[in-house]
Scaffold this active site. Sequence first.
Site, mmCIF file in Angstrom:
data_model
loop_
_atom_site.group_PDB
_atom_site.id
_atom_site.type_symbol
_atom_site.label_atom_id
_atom_site.label_comp_id
_atom_site.label_asym_id
_atom_site.label_seq_id
_atom_site.Cartn_x
_atom_site.Cartn_y
_atom_site.Cartn_z
ATOM 1 C CG ASP A 50 -1.850 1.218 1.214
ATOM 2 O OD1 ASP A 50 -2.390 1.544 0.139
ATOM 3 O OD2 ASP A 50 -2.021 1.870 2.259
ATOM 4 C CB SER A 51 0.121 4.708 -1.022
ATOM 5 O OG SER A 51 -1.118 4.783 -0.325
ATOM 6 N N GLY A 108 -2.625 9.417 -3.770
ATOM 7 C CA GLY A 108 -3.908 9.745 -4.390
ATOM 8 C C GLY A 108 -3.964 10.910 -5.359
ATOM 9 C CB CYS A 117 -2.507 1.172 -2.844
ATOM 10 S SG CYS A 117 -2.644 2.910 -3.248
ATOM 11 C CG ASN A 118 -8.886 1.107 -3.937
ATOM 12 O OD1 ASN A 118 -9.805 0.552 -4.512
ATOM 13 N ND2 ASN A 118 -8.621 0.886 -2.665
ATOM 14 C CB THR A 119 -4.082 5.482 -5.784
ATOM 15 O OG1 THR A 119 -5.092 6.034 -4.931
ATOM 16 C CG2 THR A 119 -3.573 6.544 -6.728
ATOM 17 C CD GLU A 175 -3.174 8.818 6.424
ATOM 18 O OE1 GLU A 175 -2.302 9.689 6.505
ATOM 19 O OE2 GLU A 175 -3.031 7.723 5.840
ATOM 20 C CB CYS A 202 -10.151 4.964 -0.969
ATOM 21 S SG CYS A 202 -8.807 5.703 -0.034
ATOM 22 C CB THR A 203 -6.518 1.672 1.654
ATOM 23 O OG1 THR A 203 -6.048 3.023 1.483
ATOM 24 C CG2 THR A 203 -5.845 0.758 0.676
ATOM 25 C CG HIS A 204 -7.207 5.818 4.239
ATOM 26 N ND1 HIS A 204 -6.329 5.294 3.322
ATOM 27 C CD2 HIS A 204 -6.454 6.474 5.154
ATOM 28 C CE1 HIS A 204 -5.097 5.629 3.662
ATOM 29 N NE2 HIS A 204 -5.147 6.340 4.770
HETATM 30 N N1 DGL Z 1 -4.051 3.826 -0.471
HETATM 31 C C1 DGL Z 1 -4.714 4.863 -1.227
HETATM 32 C C2 DGL Z 1 -5.877 4.234 -2.029
HETATM 33 O O1 DGL Z 1 -6.409 3.195 -1.699
HETATM 34 C C3 DGL Z 1 -5.209 5.989 -0.349
HETATM 35 C C4 DGL Z 1 -4.103 6.815 0.255
HETATM 36 C C5 DGL Z 1 -3.259 7.511 -0.788
HETATM 37 O O2 DGL Z 1 -3.758 8.448 -1.455
HETATM 38 O O3 DGL Z 1 -2.118 7.119 -0.938
HETATM 39 O O4 DGL Z 1 -6.265 4.801 -3.022
#
Ligand code: DGL
Length: 268
Positions: free
Chosen positions: A6-7, A39, A69-71, A154, A186-188
């Site tokens: 993940d990011s 993101g 990570c979705n991005t 966060e 998105c992960t969050h």
């Molecule tokens: N992990 C990112 C996602 O799922 C969210 C946090 C980021 O922008 O890095 O898109």
Amino acid sequence: MIGIFDSGIGGLSVAKKIYEKLPQYQTIYFGDTARTPYGNRSQELIYRFTEQAVDFLFKQGCELIIIACNTASAEALRKIQQEFLPKNYPDKKVLGVIRPVAEAVAENKKSKRVGVVGTRGTINSGSYVREIKSFNPGIEIFQQSAPLLVPLIEEGFIKRRETKMILKSYLRPLKLQKIDTLVLGCTHYPFLHKQFKEVMGKSCKVLDTPEIVADKLTDYLSRHPEIESKLKKGNSHKFLVTDVTEKFKENAQNWLGREINLEVARLA
Ligand code: DGL
């Protein structure tokens, strides 16, 4: 070993479900906390960071990597699978989170008007639209980027009134479209699952994306014994990050619901 990338540490939402559903495998979680968030970054940079992370995880001994990570799944996965892997690691696999969720959306015959929320990168890439339509071109899809949610989550603003107000404003266009299903891309966002449900109301199903990803991974491994057999067994989970601060530690432990040791890893 299974690598989870993940990011940052939001990907622990996905990791947690993988530990629950597939407790028999050793895993390494790798969060690029020094360069998070991804993101709002350009596709080129997200690709470069993701390629480095994937290379790093393979060098740690992973056979299979899940890009939580979705991005990064939206902006880098395709090129990793089509160009980087065949050239560098032809026997290894990298999977993302968008395709399994798209498949689950299409499997639910009641989903006809689907909303997707995510970072700007994820939404602008159009990846969810492409993937969902590849399973069922008849589904109508409405997208909304929600860039303020990651920093709010966060900061621990989960139960704050301000967060609910911002959520309502992001979701208003999707509610106006009368969507029946919402994808938290998105992960969050799963950390706000309850708040999403409250805002969307009973007529809309808010998907539990980490759960879908873990279930689809279970299914994938049962269909690919040649990969499954190479994965190291044993309930050991390592957590590597590119930077550690007190806040990262606090969030990681809160989100995972237990104490963990974040080790710093340097990318070459
Ligand atoms: N992990 C990112 C996602 O799922 C969210 C946090 C980021 O922008 O890095 O898109």
